[in-house]
Write an enzyme that holds these catalytic residues in place. Structure first.
Site, mmCIF file in Angstrom:
data_model
loop_
_atom_site.group_PDB
_atom_site.id
_atom_site.type_symbol
_atom_site.label_atom_id
_atom_site.label_comp_id
_atom_site.label_asym_id
_atom_site.label_seq_id
_atom_site.Cartn_x
_atom_site.Cartn_y
_atom_site.Cartn_z
ATOM 1 N N SER A 468 0.806 -1.209 0.000
ATOM 2 C CA SER A 468 0.000 0.000 0.000
ATOM 3 C C SER A 468 0.847 1.271 0.000
ATOM 4 O O SER A 468 1.505 1.584 -0.982
ATOM 5 C CB SER A 468 -0.966 -0.045 1.192
ATOM 6 O OG SER A 468 -1.986 0.908 1.059
ATOM 7 N N ASP A 479 10.011 5.751 -10.195
ATOM 8 C CA ASP A 479 9.538 6.424 -11.407
ATOM 9 C C ASP A 479 10.261 7.740 -11.664
ATOM 10 O O ASP A 479 10.436 8.150 -12.813
ATOM 11 C CB ASP A 479 8.028 6.667 -11.323
ATOM 12 C CG ASP A 479 7.224 5.387 -11.411
ATOM 13 O OD1 ASP A 479 7.793 4.364 -11.839
ATOM 14 O OD2 ASP A 479 6.040 5.400 -11.040
ATOM 15 N N LYS A 493 -0.668 -4.410 -3.228
ATOM 16 C CA LYS A 493 -1.940 -3.821 -2.795
ATOM 17 C C LYS A 493 -2.037 -2.401 -3.339
ATOM 18 O O LYS A 493 -1.441 -1.477 -2.801
ATOM 19 C CB LYS A 493 -2.043 -3.807 -1.274
ATOM 20 C CG LYS A 493 -3.337 -3.175 -0.759
ATOM 21 C CD LYS A 493 -3.331 -3.081 0.750
ATOM 22 C CE LYS A 493 -4.590 -2.383 1.261
ATOM 23 N NZ LYS A 493 -4.621 -0.951 0.861
#
Length: 726
Positions: A468, A479, A493
């Site tokens: 999460s 990224d 998740k």
């Protein structure tokens, strides 16, 4: 994360149980739904069918799925129910929706009562076996995992399963050096205690189990929290509670002090010691004393907690005294206890390289906590993960570290706001994550609160337990090219939950209905992909400690699928891909010469082979050889000094056959300390990789962490500035 049935229920499934062979079998009392249960279930159903991200009508189709989930939750290893029970219960498969909608929960409670009855029967049989003993020269085996097996077709087949389980319990104790008389006495007491736990299961437990079968049948991360579970969830998020500052455990039928919190009322008073047994609790200076011998742990904890500055009195049997030792009464004033063990913490490691020493700061973050109530009240010093990490980063900069490693292993997530703020400490005011709601509307969470606190080399360490909010942070770091992600693929998740307070919705003045944690949206990375199902793939892989098929989002049959949306406009701040070949080459060269690392790889391979084989031998000679090998490897893992210290304190290395509450507290604490002091092979190598990345960033391509000294040295343990342990 996967919902687990209340500990009282599963504690029974993990051991063998109950009444004597020559006495009448005593079944637990039949449980009935409380008046508020049906109303809470109907209210939850209305919310789930209208506001869940994967909204499903509560009809016969969903009822059938809830039925299967309920049986799986109650009897995951197919050890209690018979095939004939399942066939008979099949008539209720499409009636569970009616039970909720008609506010009549007798059907799910009848299923739960049958489960308890079968458990009592199996326990009685298990205890009856203790008089005879077992033949350990036979080449029998015990199946480790039965979840994919059918339910026993006959009573005889079921009893044979339990015979082997009792035999394995006996063999584990035999291998640990106990004689048959001692084993018989210990197991008899163990099964009797388990029987008493079974009898303590109440209607609230049964209701919570059924409701979680309902919620998780829709989607894995939707859960029902009863009033007490909801309170504990809030405590975990704010990392504080009002109490006396003592960690309690159930030991030998008594609620026992396991640990005292530094600075808490219990430690400051000097009146309470580790090992003391609490036999009575009274409220205020003169309130009546409640006898709590034989009570459930959570019930005693609820009595001891209360309002700040209020008084609680405890009747104590001092540690070391027998059951007839005189009790003493103490009075403590409750205070706010800060849960420092669950907060962010940092250490500084020294790494040997070709150019000398480098310093790497490691910040361990167990969860993304946030004291929302304090924040909403305007408390400028409210507790939060990002705030604590910011303080630690300042400390690390003062220590002149060369690189920082964020250790998010087993961090299951928490506050989305904190994940965004934490990302800002390393990337500044940038888009961090996208969320899409059930209508398809996409919003972008951009950090606007925190400024960059660390601009140097960065890495994130993750494992399968990182989920999460941990995945949001790791994905953003990856990224943007801000740092390396090291470890194994994360949990997967990629969903957003919110907590609905059922009592607030129903305008109840007292907490009666509990809370509903329901999924309302899905996360997406700034690049448009999602962490859902696939998780975050590390740049640098290390051995996976678990089995991906058994743990993680992909292990759920009803998980949301992976998908993609358009990327958000974002500008990478770096590109680490050109460095990866060199980092991987240095890593491979180093770990090939690291005996501890290779031992870990070998142990994991053996564990995978055993899981695949799915059986263990019940032959004593075979198991003795396995135990000797295990002992040798554990000594090597812990190191001679730590292993000797654990043994000297009565701690355990190889399996001692005991359950947690059967060991002396001193032995449990010694074992825990030995595990804490054990060589963390994965962390060591991650620190070395950070050191290598520091060298590459500085343009030094031949100065990897030394292959002759692969274990970094911890040189400083940092505490949070301005915090106190209470």
């Amino acid at each position: 994360m996967r919902y687990k049935l209340l500990g009282l229920v599963l504690a029974v499934a993990g051991a063998m149980p109950l009444a004597t062979a020559d006495t009448e079998l005593a079944f637990p009392p039949l449980l009935e739904p409380a008046a508020q249960d049906a109303k809470a279930a109907r209210l939850a159903a209305d919310l789930l069918s209208r506001y869940h991200y994967k909204a499903m009508p509560l009809d016969d189709t969903l009822s059938s799925q809830v039925f299967d989930q309920y049986l799986k939750l109650l009897d995951p290893e197919k050890l209690y129910f018979l095939r004939s029970d399942i066939d008979r219960l099949a008539a209720d498969r499409t009636r569970l929706d009616d039970a909720i909608l008609n506010e009549d929960l007798r059907t799910p409670f009848a299923i739960f009562n049958l489960y308890e009855r079968r458990a009592a029967e199996r326990m009685a049989f298990a205890r009856s076996l203790l008089a005879g003993g077992f033949d350990f020269e036979r080449n029998e085996t015990l199946m480790i995992d039965r979840k994919d097996q059918p339910w026993p077709a006959t009573e005889t087949e079921a009893l044979e399963l339990w015979r082997k389980r009792v035999k394995n319990d006996w063999l584990r104790l035999r291998l640990a050096g106990r004689d048959d008389a001692a084993i018989r006495k210990l197991l008899d007491k163990r099964y009797d205690n388990n029987a008493k736990r079974l009898a303590k299961i109440n209607s609230a437990d049964a209701f919570e189990a059924f409701m979680n079968a309902y919620t998780t049948a829709i989607e894995p991360h939707t859960n029902y929290l009863g009033p007490r579970a909801a309170e504990n969830f809030d405590i975990a998020m704010r990392l504080s509670l009002v109490g006396i500052g003592a960690a309690l455990t159930e030991h030998d039928g008594h609620i026992t002090v396991r640990e005292l919190v530094a600075g808490g009322p219990a430690m400051v008073s000097g009146q309470l010691q580790v090992g003391d047994r609490i036999v009575g609790v009274g409220q205020g200076p003169s309130g009546s004393m409640e006898d709590v011998v034989g009570w459930r742990l959570d019930d005693v904890v609820a009595l001891i907690r209360g309002k700040a500055a209020s008084t609680v009195r405890l009747d104590i049997l001092p540690a070391g005294g027998g059951p007839d030792a005189p009790a003493k009464t103490i009075a403590l004033v409750r205070d706010t206890i800060k849960m420092q063990d669950s907060a962010a913490k940092a250490k500084v490691y020294s790494v040997t390289s070709g150019e000398g020493k480098r310093r790497v700061g490691v910040i361990t973050l167990p969860s993304f906590y946030e004291d929302v109530a304090a924040m909403q009240k305007g408390d400028k010093d409210y507790r939060s993960a990002a705030r604590d990490v910011a303080r630690l980063l300042q400390d690390l900069k003062a220590q002149q570290v060369d690189g920082v490693l964020m250790d998010l292993r087993n961090n299951g997530g928490g506050s989305l706001r904190e994940a965004v703020a934490l990302t800002g400490l390393f990337l500044g005011k940038v888009p961090v994550v996208q969320t899409r709601n059930a209508k398809g509307d996409v919003s972008v969470a951009t950090n606007s609160d925190t400024a960059v606190a660390w601009q140097g080399p960065l890495a994130v360490l993750i494992n399968r337990g990182s989920a999460s909010a941990s995945e949001i942070f790791a994905a953003a770091v990856q990224d943007y090219g801000r740092g390396l992600v090291i470890g194994e693929p994360s949990f997967g998740k990629g969903t957003v939950q919110t907590v609905a307070r059922l009592d607030q919705i129903a305008r109840n003045p007292k907490p009666t209905f509990g809370d509903l944690k329901l999924t309302i949206a899905q996360f997406f990375r700034v690049n448009g992909g999602t962490t859902q199902l696939h998780g975050v793939m590390p740049d640098m892989r290390v051995p996976a400690l678990g089995d991906d098929s058994l743990f993680g989002e992909s292990s759920f049959g009803n998980a949301l699928p992976w998908t993609r949306i358009p990327a958000v406009d974002h500008q990478p701040v770096g590109d680490l891909k050109p460095h990866l070949p060199r980092l991987k080459a240095w890593h491979e060269s180093r770990v090939q010469r690291d005996r501890d690392y290779q031992d870990l790889v070998d142990d994991l391979a053996k564990a995978r082979a055993q899981r695949k084989n799915n059986v263990i031998s019940l032959n004593e000679d075979v198991r003795r050889k396995e135990r000797a090998a295990q002992e040798k490897r554990l000594v090597a893992l812990l190191g001679g000094a730590a292993a000797s210290a654990a043994s000297a304190a009565g701690g355990t290395l190889a399996d001692d056959g005991l359950q947690f509450n059967e060991r002396q507290l001193a032995r449990n604490l010694a074992s825990q300390k030995a595990r804490d002091d054990a060589n963390d092979v994965i962390l060591n190598e991650a620190v070395n990789i950070v050191s290598d990345s520091v060298a590459l960033k500085a343009g030094k391509s031949q100065v990897a962490a030394s292959v002759s000294s692969t274990r970094p040295t911890m040189i400083k343990d940092l505490l949070l500035q301005g915090s106190s342990e209470q």
